[in-house]
Design an enzyme around this catalytic site. Sequence first.
Site, PDB file in Angstrom:
ATOM      1  N   GLU A  75       0.869  -1.331   0.007  1.00  0.00           N
ATOM      2  CA  GLU A  75      -0.010  -0.187   0.035  1.00  0.00           C
ATOM      3  C   GLU A  75       0.900   1.406   0.076  1.00  0.00           C
ATOM      4  O   GLU A  75       0.521   2.313  -0.575  1.00  0.00           O
ATOM      5  CB  GLU A  75      -0.905   0.132   1.223  1.00  0.00           C
ATOM      6  CG  GLU A  75      -2.239  -0.631   0.860  1.00  0.00           C
ATOM      7  CD  GLU A  75      -3.101  -0.231   0.081  1.00  0.00           C
ATOM      8  OE1 GLU A  75      -3.078   0.973  -0.533  1.00  0.00           O
ATOM      9  OE2 GLU A  75      -4.130  -0.983  -0.252  1.00  0.00           O
ATOM     10  N   GLU A  82       1.630   6.135  -6.948  1.00  0.00           N
ATOM     11  CA  GLU A  82       0.668   7.069  -7.602  1.00  0.00           C
ATOM     12  C   GLU A  82       0.960   8.601  -7.315  1.00  0.00           C
ATOM     13  O   GLU A  82       0.734   9.452  -8.445  1.00  0.00           O
ATOM     14  CB  GLU A  82      -0.779   6.895  -6.698  1.00  0.00           C
ATOM     15  CG  GLU A  82      -1.549   5.653  -7.158  1.00  0.00           C
ATOM     16  CD  GLU A  82      -2.514   5.214  -6.291  1.00  0.00           C
ATOM     17  OE1 GLU A  82      -2.835   6.028  -5.327  1.00  0.00           O
ATOM     18  OE2 GLU A  82      -3.356   4.446  -6.667  1.00  0.00           O
TER      19      GLU A  82
END
Length: 130
Positions: A75, A82
């Site tokens: 994550e 991102e």
Amino acid sequence: MDSKKDKQPFILWSRLTKSFVYAWHGIKKAWKYEQNFRIHSVVTALVFIFAQVLNVPLTEQAILAVMAGGVLALELINTAIERTVDLMVRQYDTRAKVIKDTAAGAVFVFSLAAALVGVLIFLPKIIALF
């Protein structure tokens, strides 16, 4: 010719401490801004609470820890990817979408594997209760 860097100690404690502080800041940012990181963190806590309640053996708890740690680490990596893509690409780009979707897919695949491991460890213990 020796450079100044060659004369540094093997471990520079001030630098090591800073690296832990920076890592902690990254984790705090992920907690604050990333819903999925929060969800996975809460699920991880619940998994270990249930592991204690169901007396899961230590070796199986170690396996759960590796899987949960892997999900949380992925994550964080996904978030870094991102943010990097967002920094580099100012407008919609299908190539950027593929990069971000693929990174998210990696988290999803590992999360499914972690869930399967959880089922394999917990299900027999839950069934034994009945």
